[in-house]
Design an enzyme around this catalytic site. Structure first.
Site, PDB file in Angstrom:
ATOM      1  N   CYS A   1       0.814  -1.136   0.030  1.00  0.00           N
ATOM      2  CA  CYS A   1       0.046  -0.068  -0.009  1.00  0.00           C
ATOM      3  C   CYS A   1       0.691   1.086  -0.018  1.00  0.00           C
ATOM      4  CB  CYS A   1      -0.948   0.001   1.274  1.00  0.00           C
ATOM      5  SG  CYS A   1      -0.097  -0.500   2.746  1.00  0.00           S
ATOM      6  N   LEU A   2       2.033   0.897  -0.191  1.00  0.00           N
ATOM      7  CA  LEU A   2       3.010   2.196  -0.248  1.00  0.00           C
ATOM      8  C   LEU A   2       3.034   2.860  -1.765  1.00  0.00           C
ATOM      9  CD1 LEU A   2       5.891   1.091   1.869  1.00  0.00           C
ATOM     10  CD2 LEU A   2       3.986   2.120   2.681  1.00  0.00           C
ATOM     11  N   CYS A   3       3.329   4.177  -1.565  1.00  0.00           N
ATOM     12  CA  CYS A   3       3.319   4.926  -3.066  1.00  0.00           C
ATOM     13  C   CYS A   3       4.802   4.773  -3.713  1.00  0.00           C
ATOM     14  CB  CYS A   3       2.787   6.373  -2.706  1.00  0.00           C
ATOM     15  SG  CYS A   3       1.089   6.715  -2.350  1.00  0.00           S
ATOM     16  N   THR A   4       5.107   3.661  -3.935  1.00  0.00           N
ATOM     17  CA  THR A   4       6.440   3.446  -4.852  1.00  0.00           C
ATOM     18  C   THR A   4       6.283   2.005  -5.333  1.00  0.00           C
ATOM     19  OG1 THR A   4       8.725   2.682  -4.202  1.00  0.00           O
ATOM     20  CG2 THR A   4       7.264   2.832  -2.363  1.00  0.00           C
TER      21      THR A   4
ATOM     22  N   LEU B   1       5.924   5.781   5.813  1.00  0.00           N
ATOM     23  CA  LEU B   1       4.507   6.638   5.396  1.00  0.00           C
ATOM     24  C   LEU B   1       3.655   6.359   6.618  1.00  0.00           C
ATOM     25  CD1 LEU B   1       5.569   5.830   2.322  1.00  0.00           C
ATOM     26  CD2 LEU B   1       3.115   5.789   1.682  1.00  0.00           C
TER      27      LEU B   1
END
Ligand SMILES: *Cc1c(COP(=O)(O)O)cnc(C)c1O
Length: 408
Positions: A357-360, A398
């Site tokens: 769920c991380l933006c990377t 995050l």
């Protein structure tokens, strides 16, 4: 489709759901109250230690390297199974203290020990595996100040490394240990200081699957220990032969041939040179003891398609599973063993990537693997999650926070 790593033997389904510790993982998730969740299966840890004891010579003690997984209930389990513990920081010292472990069975390696860490170790009777001459001087001075006798061993930077190991820790210029040729003089200095001389720590590498290479390295470590003990002119009470035993993570990986390693080591220990006759030996293992006992579970939050590819987006990710995402010391990203835990016995139906769920784009747990079709609400499992998972991942990234952990 890209291949997935091999799921450790013995995992089965109950009513279609992956079972861990004799129960479907959905039961544990309910009990934990949340995902993501690390499950560590106690029975697997016991079985692994029993296999090692059976294969290795009786004279060889078994130590657990705490940094692989410092989860307190797991340490308490280990306390009844292994002969000693190896720590790598003052923080880990407080953890083993908290677990009620007898601190005289603990050794402390690692470069960059601060004075307060040396002091805490000396007060606790922990053996220090010294990493440099300067650290030896500081430890002796702190012992003098406290009027305590420090228990001192030397970590040797060996003149060889473990072939095929995932992480080379010896051979050539290294921040770890003291170059072999400088060891005898430092041993004499330690003995003359009145400290308790504990012996050598020779750690040449980690995560090797090639039994021949492991056996060869252990033989070289014994040769080196004998040579340095002779040159030092002091008896060698103890010799830590390091670790190195790896587990299969990736497609094509095969388990270590433990029988071969055990037989070769037994042959060597039966024919020791005089200078090592009285020496006690140990190996120190982290991932080999606990890695395969762990399963990481995350829930599928969203299923989406993009340009014809399926993404299962979960509530987990690299913040708990940095190594599985391929970002912890790997050059080429390959897939760890993983599965849809809630459809564990279903056939492969599609190609999908399991992401966090991380933006990377780095946050990938399985890249283009073959899975049964999963929907939001399903649980995914990443195997081999018992070592360097929770303890070696950036849980605060995050502001996600740590996963729940359970020993079952
Ligand atoms: C990390 C480490 C270990 C454990 O390595 P594993 O690959 O988990 O077995 C053992 N000894 C030392 C000195 C270490 O730094």
């Amino acid at each position: 489709m890209k291949p997935l790593g091999p799921i450790p033997a013995g995992f089965t389904a109950i009513d279609g759901v992956l079972a861990v510790g004799g129960k479907p993982v959905t039961t544990w998730v309910e009990q934990a109250g949340d995902t993501p969740l690390f499950l560590y299966e106690a029975e697997r840890v016991r079985a692994r230690v029993a296999d090692l004891r059976a294969a290795m010579p009786g004279r060889l003690a078994l130590h657990y390297a705490v940094k692989a997984n410092p989860f307190m209930p797991l340490l308490s389990l280990m306390d009844g199974l292994v002969d000693g513990f190896d720590i790598a920081s003052g923080g880990e010292l407080e953890i083993v203290r908290g677990a009620g472990i007898d601190l005289s069975r603990v050794s402390f390696a690692g470069p960059g020990k601060r004075d307060r860490e040396l002091e805490a170790a000396i007060r606790a009777g922990v053996t220090l595996n010294l990493e440099s001459e300067a650290e030896a001087r500081r430890a002796i001075a702190i012992g003098d100040e406290l009027s305590l006798t420090p228990r001192l061993a030397l970590r040797v930077n060996p003149d060889f490394d473990l072939k095929g190991s995932g992480m080379k820790m010896g051979g050539g210029a290294k921040p770890f240990g003291i170059d072999a040729e400088r060891v005898p003089e430092l041993v004499r200095h330690i003995v003359a200081s009145g400290a308790e001389w504990r012996g050598f720590h020779i750690f040449a590498g980690s995560q090797a699957l090639d039994a021949e290479a492991i056996a060869e390295t252990q033989g070289q470590a014994l040769d080196l220990a004998a040579r340095l003990a002779l040159q030092s002119g002091a008896p060698l009470p103890h010799c830590n032969l390091g670790g190195g035993l790896g587990i299969p993570y990736f497609p094509g990986d095969k388990p270590v041939d433990l029988t071969l390693v055990g037989e070769r080591l037994a042959a060597r220990l039966e024919n020791l040179p005089d200078v090592l006759q009285e020496t006690a030996f140990c190996i120190e293992l982290g991932r080999y003891l606990v890695g395969e006992s762990g399963v990481y579970l995350a829930r599928v939050i969203d299923r989406k398609e993009s340009h014809g590819e399926v993404f299962l987006i979960t509530d987990g990710g690299l913040h708990h599973q940095l190594a599985a995402s391929g970002n912890f010391g790997t050059v080429v990203r390959r897939n760890y063993p993983s599965a849809i835990a809630t459809r564990f016995d279903a056939p492969v139906e599609e190609e999908a990537s399991i992401v966090g769920c991380l933006c990377t784009p780095l946050d990938k747990l399985a890249d283009k693997g073959g899975f049964p079709r999963a929907e939001a609400g399903d649980l995914i499992a990443v195997f081999c999650a018992g070592a360097y998972g929770a303890s070696a991942s950036p849980a605060n990234f995050l502001a996600q926070g740590p996963a729940v952990e359970m020993l079952v």
